[in-house]
Design a protein around this motif. Structure first.
Motif, PDB file in Angstrom:
ATOM      1  N   PHE A  17     -60.884  51.637  79.455  1.00 43.44           N
ATOM      2  CA  PHE A  17     -60.487  53.429  80.294  1.00 43.44           C
ATOM      3  C   PHE A  17     -60.153  52.678  80.886  1.00 43.44           C
ATOM      4  CE2 PHE A  17     -61.501  54.916  80.802  1.00 43.44           C
ATOM      5  CZ  PHE A  17     -61.660  55.191  81.214  1.00 43.44           C
ATOM      6  N   GLU A  18     -60.207  52.484  81.441  1.00 41.39           N
ATOM      7  CA  GLU A  18     -60.380  53.012  82.835  1.00 41.39           C
ATOM      8  C   GLU A  18     -60.683  53.957  82.470  1.00 41.39           C
ATOM      9  OE1 GLU A  18     -59.239  53.006  82.552  1.00 41.39           O
ATOM     10  OE2 GLU A  18     -58.803  53.493  82.457  1.00 41.39           O
ATOM     11  N   GLU A  19     -59.897  53.755  82.554  1.00 37.98           N
ATOM     12  CA  GLU A  19     -59.776  53.901  83.166  1.00 37.98           C
ATOM     13  C   GLU A  19     -59.662  54.564  83.112  1.00 37.98           C
ATOM     14  OE1 GLU A  19     -59.440  54.996  83.851  1.00 37.98           O
ATOM     15  OE2 GLU A  19     -59.600  53.920  83.929  1.00 37.98           O
ATOM     16  N   ASP A  20     -60.705  53.292  84.486  1.00 39.61           N
ATOM     17  CA  ASP A  20     -60.075  53.380  84.636  1.00 39.61           C
ATOM     18  C   ASP A  20     -60.169  52.871  85.163  1.00 39.61           C
ATOM     19  OD1 ASP A  20     -61.157  54.137  85.348  1.00 39.61           O
ATOM     20  OD2 ASP A  20     -60.962  54.215  85.635  1.00 39.61           O
ATOM     21  N   LEU A  21     -59.013  53.998  82.630  1.00 34.49           N
ATOM     22  CA  LEU A  21     -58.845  53.836  83.133  1.00 34.49           C
ATOM     23  C   LEU A  21     -57.727  54.626  83.158  1.00 34.49           C
ATOM     24  CD1 LEU A  21     -59.000  54.986  82.047  1.00 34.49           C
ATOM     25  CD2 LEU A  21     -59.387  55.059  81.739  1.00 34.49           C
ATOM     26  N   GLY A  22     -59.918  53.908  82.836  1.00 36.33           N
ATOM     27  CA  GLY A  22     -57.602  52.560  83.623  1.00 36.33           C
ATOM     28  C   GLY A  22     -58.374  52.989  83.736  1.00 36.33           C
ATOM     29  N   ALA A  23     -58.796  54.162  83.442  1.00 34.74           N
ATOM     30  CA  ALA A  23     -58.577  54.035  82.370  1.00 34.74           C
ATOM     31  C   ALA A  23     -57.666  54.485  83.843  1.00 34.74           C
ATOM     32  CB  ALA A  23     -59.747  55.179  82.745  1.00 34.74           C
ATOM     33  N   VAL A  70     -53.086  49.594  83.258  1.00 35.96           N
ATOM     34  CA  VAL A  70     -52.846  50.119  81.932  1.00 35.96           C
ATOM     35  C   VAL A  70     -53.994  49.837  81.000  1.00 35.96           C
ATOM     36  CG1 VAL A  70     -51.078  50.240  80.175  1.00 35.96           C
ATOM     37  CG2 VAL A  70     -50.514  49.429  82.429  1.00 35.96           C
ATOM     38  N   GLY A  71     -54.877  48.947  81.389  1.00 33.83           N
ATOM     39  CA  GLY A  71     -55.901  48.497  80.463  1.00 33.83           C
ATOM     40  C   GLY A  71     -56.917  49.551  80.109  1.00 33.83           C
ATOM     41  N   THR A 173     -64.307  53.504  73.023  1.00 29.56           N
ATOM     42  CA  THR A 173     -64.213  52.054  73.066  1.00 29.56           C
ATOM     43  C   THR A 173     -64.455  51.599  74.501  1.00 29.56           C
ATOM     44  OG1 THR A 173     -62.622  51.975  71.242  1.00 29.56           O
ATOM     45  CG2 THR A 173     -62.714  50.054  72.689  1.00 29.56           C
ATOM     46  N   CYS A 174     -65.339  50.654  74.690  1.00 31.20           N
ATOM     47  CA  CYS A 174     -65.659  50.187  76.039  1.00 31.20           C
ATOM     48  C   CYS A 174     -64.456  49.505  76.681  1.00 31.20           C
ATOM     49  CB  CYS A 174     -66.826  49.211  75.996  1.00 31.20           C
ATOM     50  SG  CYS A 174     -68.423  50.001  75.688  1.00 31.20           S
ATOM     51  N   PRO A 175     -64.295  49.657  77.995  1.00 32.37           N
ATOM     52  CA  PRO A 175     -63.181  49.015  78.702  1.00 32.37           C
ATOM     53  C   PRO A 175     -63.411  47.523  78.852  1.00 32.37           C
ATOM     54  CG  PRO A 175     -64.631  50.059  80.277  1.00 32.37           C
ATOM     55  CD  PRO A 175     -65.144  50.438  78.908  1.00 32.37           C
ATOM     56  N   ASP A 176     -62.323  46.810  79.126  1.00 30.18           N
ATOM     57  CA  ASP A 176     -62.412  45.373  79.348  1.00 30.18           C
ATOM     58  C   ASP A 176     -63.071  45.070  80.678  1.00 30.18           C
ATOM     59  OD1 ASP A 176     -61.121  43.978  77.129  1.00 30.18           O
ATOM     60  OD2 ASP A 176     -59.349  45.110  77.710  1.00 30.18           O
TER      61      ASP A 176
END
Length: 425
Positions: A17-23, A70-71, A173-176
């Motif tokens: 995601f984020e996000e976020d995201l990000g997401a 964007v991640g 899916t887990c964010p970075d």
């Protein structure tokens, strides 16, 4: 960020995601000059429209999509800054203020909100609820919950994945860690049920506000999404924190989203439009392809220490012996509207019509002493490649060196490479 992928982890090719995201998108991590936040978020909305077909999510979302660049791949929660309120979707226009047929989006479900609220109440601990628009219709429920320990904003949304293994996988899916530090995220496969994500973090990963956001998202085996978010404040943004943590434990969130009572309501969701472009369409190269191409364009002497990303976006952390440096790449199509912005901010026009903009600045969301160097390019037909390098090993991390490991000229070479038209497999 602690990670525990639990039993049944399929090891997806991206961790974002984020996000976020990000997401939560998001589409360069730091964007471009001038109105770069709006530019980035616009790219996220367009680029992720195929990824997350959520009719009731807010731009920025639980992982602060705009904050994580964007991640992040997460659509947001459903709560506005002044309390539960309709806001803007990552994948759809703003929710109309009325609930009549003349204002309701044509593809929004007509599930009675009172039915959604009934399931929410029945599968959470006893407490006082204030439900927004309980006499209306839709496919999400917004409320403020109070168990005597402080009011907390809570939301649940129902939606369809755009197809098996596509948008839904991104939502679970887990964010970075590079984009969303100081958070805990786990995923697991529940036999006969689906894929579950549990997230505990902050509304703003840089903690400029103390609002915590906890989330549970279930992707069912038959392609439905049940997404629940909660906060330790009566609103997602802009409200004073009312308690130390959100009211429901991860186990209680899991019980909420996996409740069988959602099934008859999920059956009332409209079918997705026919002929929609799947997220795996070739205009957004896979994370693996992007990272492989990016590595092939790096100068000799750089060692890749870490990497991650998602379709259309990738990053690497490199070290030339002088300290780690975060480098991210974003590849988009359909971005002709960016041209006017780049032109107005002094971009150079190449003989083939491509615009090239360069910005060197203090990283807006970086840690102490972090600078961001960005090269933003777009062709006349709207093919956009943006590459950013930091003098740190991730957003919000302190500087690890005086300058990024890649020069601006090298960033230009990377962004203008013809390889992005057909990334390395």
């Amino acid at each position: 960020m602690p990670r525990n992928d639990g039993p049944g982890r399929e090891n997806p090719p991206h961790d974002g995601f984020e996000e976020d995201l990000g997401a939560v998108l998001r589409r360069t991590g730091e964007g471009f000059a001038g109105d770069r936040r709006e530019l980035v978020e616009g790219g996220v909305r367009r680029g992720r429209r195929r990824l997350v077909r959520r009719r009731a999510a807010v731009t920025g979302g639980v992982l602060a999509l705009a904050a994580v660049g964007v991640g992040g791949v997460y659509g947001g929660s459903l709560l506005g800054s002044a309390g539960p309120a309709a806001t803007t979707s990552v994948a759809a226009p703003p929710k109309p203020t009325g609930t009549g047929p003349e204002t309701r989006p044509p593809d929004e479900a007509r599930i009675p909100v009172k039915d959604l609220a009934a399931v929410l109440r029945a599968h959470t601990p006893a407490g006082r609820w204030e439900i927004e628009d309980e006499g209306g219709e839709g496919q999400f429920v917004l409320g403020v919950y109070d168990d005597g320990a402080g009011k907390a904003a809570v939301s649940v949304s129902l939606s369809r994945s755009s197809g098996p293994g596509e948008a839904g996988e991104a939502m679970v899916t887990c964010p970075d860690e590079a984009h969303v530090p100081d958070a805990e995220c786990t995923t697991e496969t529940l036999p006969g049920v689906g894929r579950l994500l549990l997230f505990q973090g902050y509304e703003y990963p840089d903690k400029r506000e103390k609002t915590k956001t906890w989330r549970a998202t279930l992707l069912t085996e038959d392609g439905f999404l049940v997404d629940a978010s909660e906060y330790n404040a009566p609103a997602q943004k802009g409200a004073r924190v009312s308690r130390d943590t959100p009211p429901f434990t991860p186990a209680q969130l899991k019980a909420l989203v996996t409740a069988d009572a959602w099934k008859p309501l999920l059956a009332g969701l409209p079918a997705l439009p026919q002929g929609s472009t799947p997220p795996s369409a070739p205009d957004e190269p896979s994370a693996d392809a992007l990272r492989a191409t990016l590595r092939s364009l790096l100068p000799e002497g750089l060692e890749v220490k870490d990497e991650g990303g998602q379709d259309g976006y990738g990053y690497v952390v490199v070290d030339d012996g002088g300290g780690r440096s975060f480098v991210e790449i974003n590849v988009q199509t359909g971005m002709r509207d960016v041209a006017g912005h780049l032109t107005s901010t002094g971009a150079t026009t190449l003989p083939d019509g491509r615009l090239v903009g360069v910005v060197q600045e203090a990283a807006e969301k970086g840690g102490t002493g972090v600078v961001s160097w960005t090269v933003d390019t777009v062709t006349p037909e709207g093919f956009r490649v943006v590459v950013t390098a930091l003098n740190s090993d991730g957003y919000r991390a302190p500087a690890t060196r005086s300058e990024p490991a890649l020069t601006v000229e090298r960033l230009k070479t990377i962004a203008l490479s013809p390889k992005w038209r057909k990334p390395v497999d």
